[in-house]
Design a protein around this motif. Structure first.
Motif, mmCIF file in Angstrom:
data_model
loop_
_atom_site.group_PDB
_atom_site.id
_atom_site.type_symbol
_atom_site.label_atom_id
_atom_site.label_comp_id
_atom_site.label_asym_id
_atom_site.label_seq_id
_atom_site.Cartn_x
_atom_site.Cartn_y
_atom_site.Cartn_z
ATOM 1 N N LEU A 176 3.351 9.536 -3.661
ATOM 2 C CA LEU A 176 4.634 9.160 -2.910
ATOM 3 C C LEU A 176 4.034 8.869 -1.321
ATOM 4 O O LEU A 176 4.685 7.974 -0.828
ATOM 5 C CB LEU A 176 5.504 10.176 -2.906
ATOM 6 N N ASP A 177 3.023 9.736 -0.960
ATOM 7 C CA ASP A 177 2.460 9.431 0.283
ATOM 8 C C ASP A 177 1.988 8.187 0.351
ATOM 9 O O ASP A 177 2.337 7.470 1.453
ATOM 10 C CB ASP A 177 1.327 10.411 0.568
ATOM 11 N N LEU A 178 1.217 7.604 -0.524
ATOM 12 C CA LEU A 178 0.677 6.307 -0.334
ATOM 13 C C LEU A 178 1.797 5.232 -0.302
ATOM 14 O O LEU A 178 1.621 4.244 0.680
ATOM 15 C CB LEU A 178 -0.153 6.106 -1.725
ATOM 16 N N ILE A 179 2.836 5.612 -1.038
ATOM 17 C CA ILE A 179 4.066 4.271 -0.952
ATOM 18 C C ILE A 179 4.344 4.388 0.255
ATOM 19 O O ILE A 179 4.449 3.378 0.692
ATOM 20 C CB ILE A 179 4.989 4.712 -2.047
ATOM 21 N N GLN A 180 4.561 5.612 0.927
ATOM 22 C CA GLN A 180 5.020 5.418 2.179
ATOM 23 C C GLN A 180 4.342 5.060 3.099
ATOM 24 O O GLN A 180 4.540 4.129 4.072
ATOM 25 C CB GLN A 180 5.369 7.098 2.634
ATOM 26 N N LEU A 181 3.115 5.208 3.165
ATOM 27 C CA LEU A 181 1.810 4.729 3.906
ATOM 28 C C LEU A 181 1.826 3.205 4.155
ATOM 29 O O LEU A 181 1.837 2.546 4.801
ATOM 30 C CB LEU A 181 0.720 5.307 3.914
ATOM 31 N N LEU A 182 1.721 2.801 2.465
ATOM 32 C CA LEU A 182 1.837 1.177 2.443
ATOM 33 C C LEU A 182 3.183 0.578 3.112
ATOM 34 O O LEU A 182 3.171 -0.666 3.369
ATOM 35 C CB LEU A 182 1.617 0.880 1.041
ATOM 36 N N GLY A 183 4.249 1.183 2.969
ATOM 37 C CA GLY A 183 5.344 0.726 3.627
ATOM 38 C C GLY A 183 6.015 -0.176 2.781
ATOM 39 O O GLY A 183 5.614 -0.540 1.815
ATOM 40 N N PRO A 184 7.402 -0.534 3.409
ATOM 41 C CA PRO A 184 8.048 -1.565 2.528
ATOM 42 C C PRO A 184 7.094 -3.133 2.662
ATOM 43 O O PRO A 184 6.245 -3.175 3.118
ATOM 44 C CB PRO A 184 9.175 -1.632 3.380
ATOM 45 N N LEU A 185 7.944 -3.918 2.016
ATOM 46 C CA LEU A 185 7.291 -5.221 1.848
ATOM 47 C C LEU A 185 6.787 -6.191 3.111
ATOM 48 O O LEU A 185 7.387 -5.849 4.209
ATOM 49 C CB LEU A 185 8.370 -6.175 1.015
ATOM 50 N N ASN A 186 5.584 -6.456 3.089
ATOM 51 C CA ASN A 186 4.986 -7.271 4.171
ATOM 52 C C ASN A 186 5.244 -6.506 5.721
ATOM 53 O O ASN A 186 5.037 -7.072 6.810
ATOM 54 C CB ASN A 186 5.920 -8.419 4.566
ATOM 55 N N SER A 187 4.923 -5.306 5.591
ATOM 56 C CA SER A 187 4.771 -4.423 6.775
ATOM 57 C C SER A 187 3.565 -4.066 6.957
ATOM 58 O O SER A 187 2.773 -3.547 6.093
ATOM 59 C CB SER A 187 5.653 -3.142 6.932
ATOM 60 N N PRO A 188 2.762 -4.423 8.129
ATOM 61 C CA PRO A 188 1.305 -3.984 8.513
ATOM 62 C C PRO A 188 1.062 -2.708 8.432
ATOM 63 O O PRO A 188 2.051 -1.595 8.403
ATOM 64 C CB PRO A 188 1.327 -4.571 9.937
ATOM 65 N N THR A 189 -0.275 -2.316 8.013
ATOM 66 C CA THR A 189 -0.228 -0.862 8.079
ATOM 67 C C THR A 189 -1.699 -0.791 8.699
ATOM 68 O O THR A 189 -2.705 -1.636 8.858
ATOM 69 C CB THR A 189 -0.758 -0.409 6.461
ATOM 70 N N LEU A 190 -2.128 0.509 9.318
ATOM 71 C CA LEU A 190 -3.266 1.036 9.830
ATOM 72 C C LEU A 190 -4.404 1.139 8.451
ATOM 73 O O LEU A 190 -3.785 1.527 7.252
ATOM 74 C CB LEU A 190 -3.251 2.304 10.623
ATOM 75 N N PRO A 191 -5.490 1.217 8.678
ATOM 76 C CA PRO A 191 -6.413 1.675 7.509
ATOM 77 C C PRO A 191 -6.308 2.871 7.180
ATOM 78 O O PRO A 191 -5.846 3.924 7.810
ATOM 79 C CB PRO A 191 -7.692 1.396 8.195
ATOM 80 N N PHE A 192 -6.440 3.343 5.871
ATOM 81 C CA PHE A 192 -6.563 4.711 5.172
ATOM 82 C C PHE A 192 -7.961 5.056 4.691
ATOM 83 O O PHE A 192 -8.532 4.139 4.624
ATOM 84 C CB PHE A 192 -5.626 4.548 3.701
ATOM 85 N N PHE A 193 -7.826 6.242 4.629
ATOM 86 C CA PHE A 193 -9.216 6.776 4.048
ATOM 87 C C PHE A 193 -8.962 7.677 3.088
ATOM 88 O O PHE A 193 -8.523 8.923 3.286
ATOM 89 C CB PHE A 193 -10.058 7.403 5.269
ATOM 90 N N VAL A 194 -9.033 7.152 1.708
ATOM 91 C CA VAL A 194 -8.632 8.245 0.615
ATOM 92 C C VAL A 194 -9.636 8.918 0.149
ATOM 93 O O VAL A 194 -10.771 8.303 -0.131
ATOM 94 C CB VAL A 194 -8.043 7.358 -0.349
ATOM 95 N N TYR A 195 -9.581 10.332 0.172
ATOM 96 C CA TYR A 195 -10.972 11.040 -0.436
ATOM 97 C C TYR A 195 -10.417 12.142 -1.017
ATOM 98 O O TYR A 195 -9.317 12.503 -1.270
ATOM 99 C CB TYR A 195 -11.678 11.554 0.979
ATOM 100 N N GLY A 196 -11.321 12.793 -1.800
ATOM 101 C CA GLY A 196 -11.058 14.028 -2.798
ATOM 102 C C GLY A 196 -12.287 13.940 -3.818
ATOM 103 O O GLY A 196 -13.094 12.815 -3.562
#
Lengths: 540, 710, 416
Positions: free
Chosen positions: A68-88
């Motif tokens: 869910l977190d990722l979906i929020q960060l990717l945001g709705p259609l065609n909305s720009p995002t800052l880079p992520f760092f997925v780790y674990g």
């Protein structure tokens, strides 16, 4: 001008490239139209047949928050995002979750893993190939679309490729309503996914590559591009020397015990039985590791053991049955807890002796069968003596050689050792410390040869059974003691990783060797020679 | 020149190829010194040139005065015999692993099924860049761990190539990665590049796994891709681990199956990173141990005479010890055999008879008959064994032919007896090699007289084998009888003996069954279980007696047979010199006695005095003998200079050539420079020869001697 | 139904604002003594008086150097169209002089519709550069060189910097060299010959004051009234936003974040996280958006990886800690195993495992960076004997153990 040139050209090239093999290819039908359906179009930047959100959530138990977190960060259609760092930690489902998420969102992305892309050039070219929709195959001589191995060129090429893709995406979004041949793609945001980022830290040129990657978003300055990093090590391992604004961190914690249970239960035929199995094994193993990829193989083999007494696999276990199964699994578990690498052996005439899967290391303490004290590979006698003498040379402090061996050989070394016991004690302590911290000591070639000479002279004294009527030493044991044979033996010992060599030329005395064999292996070898090794090693 | 020829022949041995050209210029010792470390054959030929071993004088002389026809006959006889032996060895080594190979193959097919069950990827998905599977189990990389239970790896190189051939013939795609590919400097890229080179048969600039997958799916036929890594111990662990992890990520798209050759099971655990270990789903296969292979080879070559050539007991013992104690490689053993063979053919004038020895002998001897006539008349003194028995006369030729036939007959009997003995000894792991050494022993044969049935002294292998026959449980006993029958089929009378042994055994069994109705009280069973044992015991004893009979009658060692010199190689000294010829000692001997090697008239007169005309390096080395294990450079140089241009004292006639006006200050100066040059060259040569170590930082003016005394 | 996609549109707007630094820094530019106006003065002076200039923009990461520079250039391009040529170089890409000159030549070619040849040598490119400088000087066009990551250009022989700054000395040329670096001592890295040609103008970017920050946040988050968004929605949204901004819990959150990351880009990142968690059917920001964003941005990786450890790995960590307490200056895996054994012998722990299993756990620890080797890459012998050290402080370890659920009490006792 050049910008809208590149995609069309590339598209033409790829079409020619991919149509030729598909025409004369003899594959099963399904793939064929899949290929020439998707190869020319931008629509193979998406994963393909999308899945719904709850399928996604059910595929990954215990990953709801992250998804869910990722979906929020990717945001709705065609909305720009800052880079992520997925780790674990490893095998916490980072890569799969991201990929399946994109499958769900059905957005275009470019994936590149640093495991597969082991060098800058491979990385750059694979990214560009994906963007320019270029498949490397026999038709184009397995050559990539653009040749580039410098970041500066890469940025230029990447920028033009990206703009081209985004442009065509925008128009495909426009016409995707009434074009039925292509799969619809959601939006024109294109995401670059860099997987296994932790591998880059091992690279020599990491210092230059990592800042470049982390700044890629700022360098490109294309708002329609999202950058996603996936790493199994935490961000602070990267930012120490890093010069950038850190990307947004997203953390995948390692699975809790019940998550593991759910995941392991996911596709099992007999749920009840397997869960009763998990009741037995899961807890003890979780104390060692909670990594799925380490637990899976162990459990697979253990479960086979567990089911062995059962007549039908579909049986629903009741209590005493569980107890019975547990009781005959018990020894398996305790052995499996102490092994990290198991080697099955097929049931075959000559492998009869080692029918049951045997394990490395752990068996050292556990099993005490007779096959332990026999040597399971062939060495010639002089090599054995060399091994023993090198073992002694790296275990004992050099100052004590004189008290152990002398010109007459170590035959009376016992009382000599008694004599020099007090000074032995002191050196012994230091030797212990050395051994514990620095490992086996190193020694020059001369010392090894000297000890070897002593040992062989001792052995000559002792009756030698395997040579029967005439003892082997007589032939070439002594008279060409230092002949090339011994040196050849040393080199082949080095090849077998029994000796480790530091330095360059074996003929120069400057080379120092170090013996890496474990003590019990050395004892084994000594036993095959009937050689009293134990009285030469110093103990407290 | 015969010897140099033999050197050439021996030099081209299968494992250490050496162009014959090399063996000609082993006249100058230093060249030999440089080569000595690597090439054994050179050493050997040098050794013989220097005639240090006194044994080969007469033989070599005989060789010298031998006419061309003779020599050419011997040459082609050697070619013939050796090619035969080599063929046999290859065949033996090939089919000794055949069962392991077929097992590996079936395993590969199974695991290929398993992989396919995981991954039903279309070729389109397979060319995508991202991993399509999410099941962790699908990342398992099936790995066959082939255990060559041997520290050395030389013998197994061929094995793995054979394996690759076998799998190719079974229709897999096979790539063979040697340990050199997994070196730290060329990294993962190197491995993948060579993979692509072997699969795609074309060099690709940016080597990438995706290429492989697109190649595989373009092929479209479902066959496993096998990658063989043949020497795990020498691979760089980190590179190999990366490679394995990468493969495991791609295994869903390309059904790769890994085969790793390692000496023992726990080598992977020590070398690979645990992340790589985790990916492996491994299954182990064991090859035959070197000793087993050795026995197979001996049986094929020396016991069942594939060619009449045989070796004497001393040679056998030496070779046995060389194998067990010095280097346990088959290749070394085979090389030794070849050297022995070559030596035999060079030194033994009549050895040419061996050609076509095992075919129908009569005409093959008849055609050589005329040659034999004068051959005998010329060399009859050389065949000691027949001289011992009877005076050789003009009818020697015919006599010889009959003798050869007799010899062959004896050999057949001997070999089948030995095989029977070996079969008997198999149960208590008696190796054929040891048995051979014992059986060949002539004085052992002499010791046991035919009447005394206590055939051999206690503790020997033979007696062990016999004892073995005595207490053999009947299940194995019948097998033993069968195997005997197989072996002795050639010789009718013995075959008959074995037959009636079998009859007797069957009869005994039948009787036992008769007196053993199915329902009978326990007490009786135990009781006549005893006499059942007694009966079978009797059969065993008969068998043992049979064996002893075989030993006493048939097992006549080669060396006790007349004319055995023709087929049997005895000169162990020469073989030792050839094989284990101690290079460093040799180097020093050559240096100290250089005048012996290069026969120059001037120096050889004065053995002990160093003369300026001698070879520089040998002068310097002789001088260095005076020093301890560290040599002061300056003193050494001074003494060297003193030798080269002696001043007032210590000059003799040789020096008087230099007249007073000759050595003026100018020429002195020149000499000074020249001498320094020669000195430096000498020092470097000694260093290259491994007799000196260059000075350390601390003591710049000292050299250290690393040569151990003679 | 309108509220739904209005909210989505608003969200898109906010996200695109936060992703675009030039928008964020706009409000800081209007004051006359801002870096913006200084920089603009410098560049425009070189345009108008046809003189050369060079300046360094120094400031910590994310303090908006590049953004302000972009703003200036953008505005100047509007004011004096086709009188400026901007050449952008990045130290990460063009740190070696060859590629730098090549890149300059390429951009000049693109700018002036010239044909660029990849094969051109270093000298060709430098000649071309000088020629272009002269030409543009004659044509009264200013060439602006932007050297991002300026400090990286100072590695190596600084031929590029020398060439550029040397060209500055001639009257004919008309150019500005703007170096951007986050190293405040960037000008100390210059060689003497380069430094002597560098006009020591430096613009320092300092973190803004509280009220500037306040203004900035408001400026970024508040929706425009005059846009495609429905008017009433925007008004409502802004009203809610105001109520949040004045709330001093919000102030606390912002301050606590600002204390750890005093840079505007970081703040933008934080706001992005908060905004992206905007509840679409609620339609406007709420305080707990920010509340939840704070911990997810401020992470403690060590703690997390401690939480990921298995019991066995915790045992090993505790053993190492005990060794360090015993002032063993250097210890290796074998020593750790010895300690582990002694612990087991004294307390008879239930989980005592074979050496190779421990070794695997040890390598897990190495991988997740809780421990590290003290020596360099010495691979001639195995891991067992290489000296290691803990990379977390004992206090962190104890804290982590406490927070670890189902941590055996023995460990806590041993660690204390």
């Amino acid at each position: 001008m050049a910008k809208e040139e590149s995609p069309r050209v590339s598209r033409r090239s790829t079409r020619s490239a991919t149509s030729t093999p598909t025409s004369n290819k003899i594959t099963e039908g399904g793939t064929e139209e899949a290929v020439d359906l998707c190869s020319p179009s931008v629509s193979d930047l998406v994963y393909g047949d999308p899945i719904s959100l709850d399928v996604l959530l059910s595929t990954f138990p215990g990953r709801k928050n992250q998804i869910l977190d990722l979906i929020q960060l990717l945001g709705p259609l065609n909305s720009p995002t800052l880079p992520f760092f997925v780790y674990g930690g490893p095998s916490t489902g980072k890569t799969s979750v991201i990929l399946q998420l994109f499958r769900h969102l059905n957005r275009p992305f470019v994936y590149s893993s640093f495991r597969t892309c082991y060098s800058l050039r491979i990385l750059f070219e694979s990214i560009l190939n994906q963007l320019i929709l270029h498949h490397r195959n026999a038709a184009n001589g397995y050559s990539s679309a653009k040749r580039c191995d410098k970041p500066s060129d890469f940025v230029i090429l990447l920028r033009e490729a990206l703009t081209g893709v985004i442009k065509s995406l925008k128009e495909s979004v426009g016409k995707s309503k009434f074009s039925k041949s292509e799969r619809p793609i959601n939006g024109y945001m294109t995401y670059l996914i860099f997987d296994n980022l932790e591998v880059v830290r091992e690279w020599g040129k990491a210092s230059s590559l990592l800042p470049f990657l982390f700044n890629l978003y700022d360098i490109l300055k294309i708002p329609e591009v999202g950058v996603i990093f996936i790493s199994s090590t935490s961000p602070d391992m990267f930012y120490s020397n890093m010069s950038c604004v850190e990307p947004i961190p997203i953390y995948f914690p390692s699975y809790a015990e019940n998550d593991l249970r759910q995941i392991l239960l996911r596709n099992q035929a007999n749920q009840k039985l397997y869960s009763s199995f998990l009741d037995v094994v899961l807890r003890p193993f979780c104390r060692i590791t909670r990594r799925l990829d380490e637990l899976c193989p162990i459990f697979a083999t253990l479960y086979m053991q567990y089911c062995k007494p059962l007549s039908d696999p579909g049986a629903v276990p009741n209590e005493d049955m569980k107890r019975r199964l547990y009781s005959n699994l018990q020894p398996e578990i305790s052995s499996a807890l102490n092994e990290i690498f198991r080697v099955q052996s097929r049931s075959s005439p000559e492998a009869e002796t080692s029918r049951k899967p045997e394990q490395i290391g752990g068996k050292r303490k556990l099993a005490s069968s007779e096959k332990l004290n026999e040597l399971d590979f062939h060495m010639c006698t002089s090599a054995k003596y060399l091994l023993i003498s090198s073992f002694l040379a790296s275990r004992n402090p050099a100052t004590l050689d004189a008290s152990l061996f002398d010109s007459t050989g170590g035959s009376d070394s016992r009382k000599r050792r008694r004599k020099s016991s007090d000074k032995v004690k002191a050196q012994q302590e230091t030797a212990e410390e050395e051994l514990l911290t620095k490992g086996p000591g190193s020694f020059p070639l001369e010392r090894l040869l000297a000890i070897y000479q002593c040992l062989t002279s001792v052995a000559e004294g002792s009756p030698d059974e395997e040579a029967g009527p005439d003892d082997w030493i007589g032939i070439g044991g002594e008279n060409n003691m230092l002949s090339s044979d011994v040196l050849l033996q040393i080199s082949s010992l080095c090849n077998a990783n029994i000796l480790v060599k530091g330095g360059s030329c074996p003929l120069e005395g400057s080379t120092r060797y170090r013996c890496m064999v474990s003590e019990d292996l050395a004892l084994k070898v000594a036993r095959t020679l009937r050689f009293p090794l134990a009285k030469y090693i110093y103990r407290r | 020149m015969a010897s140099s020829a033999s050197a050439a022949v021996v030099g081209s041995s299968p494992h250490r190829p050496l162009p014959p050209a090399l063996s000609d210029n082993n006249l100058q010792p230093l060249f030999v010194l440089h080569k000595a470390a690597s090439e054994k054959e050179d050493r050997k030929s040098v050794r013989r040139r220097m005639n240090i071993a006194p044994a080969d004088h007469q033989r070599v002389d005989a060789g010298e005065c031998m006419d061309g026809f003779q020599e050419q006959l011997q040459r082609e006889a050697f070619e013939f015999v050796w090619s035969k032996i080599e063929k046999t060895i290859k065949a033996v080594l090939k089919n000794i692993n055949s069962d392991a190979f077929s097992e590996i193959n079936s395993w590969i097919l199974e695991s290929f099924q398993a992989i396919n069950s995981f991954s039903s990827t279309s070729s389109y998905e397979a060319t995508r860049s991202f991993p399509t599977a999410i099941d962790p189990a699908s990342k398992r990389l099936f790995t066959g761990l082939v255990l060559t239970r041997n520290m050395e790896f030389v013998d197994d190189l061929m094995t793995f190539e054979d394996l690759a051939q076998h799998l190719k013939s079974q229709g897999c795609h096979v790539a063979n990665l040697s340990s050199l590919e997994f070196s730290a400097d060329n990294g993962t890229g190197g491995c993948i590049r060579s993979l692509l080179r072997q699969f795609l048969l074309s060099a690709v600039d940016a080597a990438d796994m995706s290429i492989l997958s697109s190649w595989y799916h373009a092929l479209g036929n479902g066959t496993p891709v096998v990658v063989i890594v043949n020497e795990l111990e020498r691979c760089c662990g980190s590179v190999l681990s990366d490679f394995i992890i990468m493969l495991s990520e791609w295994v869903v798209k390309i059904p790769v199956i890994l085969i790793i050759g390692a000496s023992t099971v726990d080598v992977p655990g020590n070398i690979l990173h645990f992340n790589a270990l985790r990916c492996l789903c491994s299954c182990k296969f064991t090859l035959r141990t070197p000793v087993e292979r050795m026995d197979a080879i001996i049986e094929a070559v020396l016991v069942k005479k594939c060619s009449g050539f045989s070796i004497s007991q001393k040679v056998a013992v030496f070779m046995r010890n060389y194998f067990t104690s010095h280097d346990g490689t088959l290749s070394a053993f085979i090389r030794a055999l070849k050297i022995a063979c070559a030596q035999h053919f060079v030194t033994e004038p009549l050895s040419c008879l061996l050609k076509g020895f095992d075919e129908d002998e009569n005409q093959c001897f008849q055609e050589k008959y005329d040659f034999l006539q004068e051959a005998i008349s010329k060399y009859n003194w050389s065949i000691t064994s027949c001289r011992r028995r009877s005076k050789v006369d003009e009818r020697g030729g015919k006599k010889l032919v009959s003798a050869m036939v007799e010899l062959k007959r004896l050999q057949d009997g001997w070999s089948c007896a030995l095989m029977c003995l070996y079969e008997a000894g198999k149960r208590s792991q008696i190796h054929l090699l040891d048995l051979l050494c014992e059986v060949l022993d002539p004085d052992l044969y002499a010791s046991r007289s035919p009447d005394s049935n206590s055939s051999s002294r206690k503790g020997s292998f033979i007696s062990q084998a016999i004892q073995n026959v005595r207490d053999l449980p009947e299940a194995q006993f019948i097998n033993l009888l069968k195997s005997w029958e197989k072996h002795v089929i050639a010789i009718p009378e013995i075959h008959g003996k074995v037959k009636d042994l079998q009859y007797m055994w069957k009869f005994g069994n039948a009787k036992r069954r008769k007196e053993q109705p199915p329902d009978m009280p326990r007490t009786q069973t135990s009781q006549n279980h005893l006499n059942v044992q007694r009966a079978s015991k009797a059969v065993n004893d008969r068998a043992a007696i049979f064996i002893e009979y075989l030993i006493n009658d048939l097992m006549q060692p080669m060396e006790c047979v007349p004319f055995h010199e023709i087929v049997c190689f005895k000169n162990v000294e020469k073989l030792k010199a050839a094989l284990a010829g101690d290079p460093r000692r040799q180097i020093q001997v050559d240096l100290l006695g250089s005048c012996r090697t290069l026969h120059c008239s001037c120096c050889c007169r004065y053995r002990d005095i160093l003369l300026p005309s001698m070879q520089d390096t040998s002068i310097m080395y002789t001088l260095s003998q005076e020093h301890g294990d560290v040599i002061n450079l300056y003193d050494w140089y001074e003494s060297f200079k003193l030798i080269l241009q002696p001043t007032n004292k210590g000059k003799h006639k040789k020096q008087s050539i230099f007249s007073k006006k000759k050595d003026t200050g100018k020429s002195e100066k020149l000499n000074e420079v020249a001498i320094q040059g020669r000195f430096c060259r000498g020092v470097t040569e000694l260093q290259i020869a491994g007799l000196l170590k260059m000075q350390s930082k601390r003591r710049p003016d000292y050299l250290q001697r690393v040569a151990f005394g003679l | 139904m309108g509220a739904e996609d209005a909210a989505e549109k608003a969200l898109n707007l906010l996200r695109s604002r936060l992703c675009n630094p030039t928008f964020i820094f706009r409000p800081l530019c209007d004051s006359p003594d801002s870096n913006y106006s200084k920089l603009k003065f410098i560049v425009s002076s070189s345009i108008t008086e046809a003189c050369n200039n060079s300046v360094l923009l120094l400031g910590p990461r994310g303090s908006g150097k590049t953004a302000v520079l972009e703003l200036v250039i953008g505005d100047l391009l509007l004011e004096h169209p086709d009188m400026i040529t901007v050449i952008r170089l990045n130290g990460l890409l063009h740190s070696d002089d060859n590629s730098a000159f090549k890149e300059i030549a390429r951009q000049l070619c693109v700018e002036h519709q010239l044909l660029f040849s990849k094969m051109a040598s270093f000298d060709d490119n430098s000649q071309f550069l000088l020629a272009m400088l002269r030409e543009c000087g004659l044509a009264h066009k200013t060439i602006t060189f932007v050297l991002d990551e300026f400090d990286l250009f100072t590695q190596g022989r600084q031929r590029l910097l020398y060439a550029l700054l040397d060209a500055m000395q001639s009257i004919s040329s008309q150019a500005v060299v703007i170096g951007v670096s986050c190293r405040l001592d960037a000008d100390q890295l210059l060689e003497k010959r380069v430094k002597s040609r560098f006009s020591h103008r430096k613009l320092l970017f300092l973190p803004p004051s509280k009220e500037d920050l306040q203004r900035l946040v408001e400026h970024v988050l508040s929706l425009p009234m005059d846009s495609s968004l429905p008017h009433h929605y925007a008004a409502e949204f802004n009203a809610k936003l105001q109520s949040i901004l004045v709330d001093n819990r919000f102030q606390e959150i912002i301050d606590s974040y600002w204390d750890s990351y005093p840079a505007i880009r970081h703040l933008a990142k934080f706001l992005f996280r908060a905004v992206s968690s905007l509840n679409l059917d609620l339609g406007h920001l709420s305080l707990d958006n920010f509340k939840t964003a704070l911990p997810s941005i401020k992470r403690q990786p060590k703690m997390e990886s401690l939480r990921d450890c298995s019991i066995l790995e915790l045992y090993l960590l505790v053993c190492m800690k005990r060794l360090e307490v015993k002032e063993q200056n250097s210890y290796s895996f074998s020593a750790v195993i010895k300690e582990y054994k002694t612990i087991h012998d004294s307390f008879q722990t239930s989980d005592y495992f074979g050496q190779n299993v421990c070794r695997r756990a040890f390598e897990h620890l190495l991988q997740c960076g809780l421990i590290g080797f003290t020596d360099g890459r010495a691979h001639n012998q195995g891991i067992e004997f290489r000296p290691v050290k803990l990379l977390i402080s004992p206090s962190e370890l104890t804290q982590g153990l406490k927070s670890y659920n189902s941590c055996p009490a023995l460990l806590l006792k041993l660690c204390a």
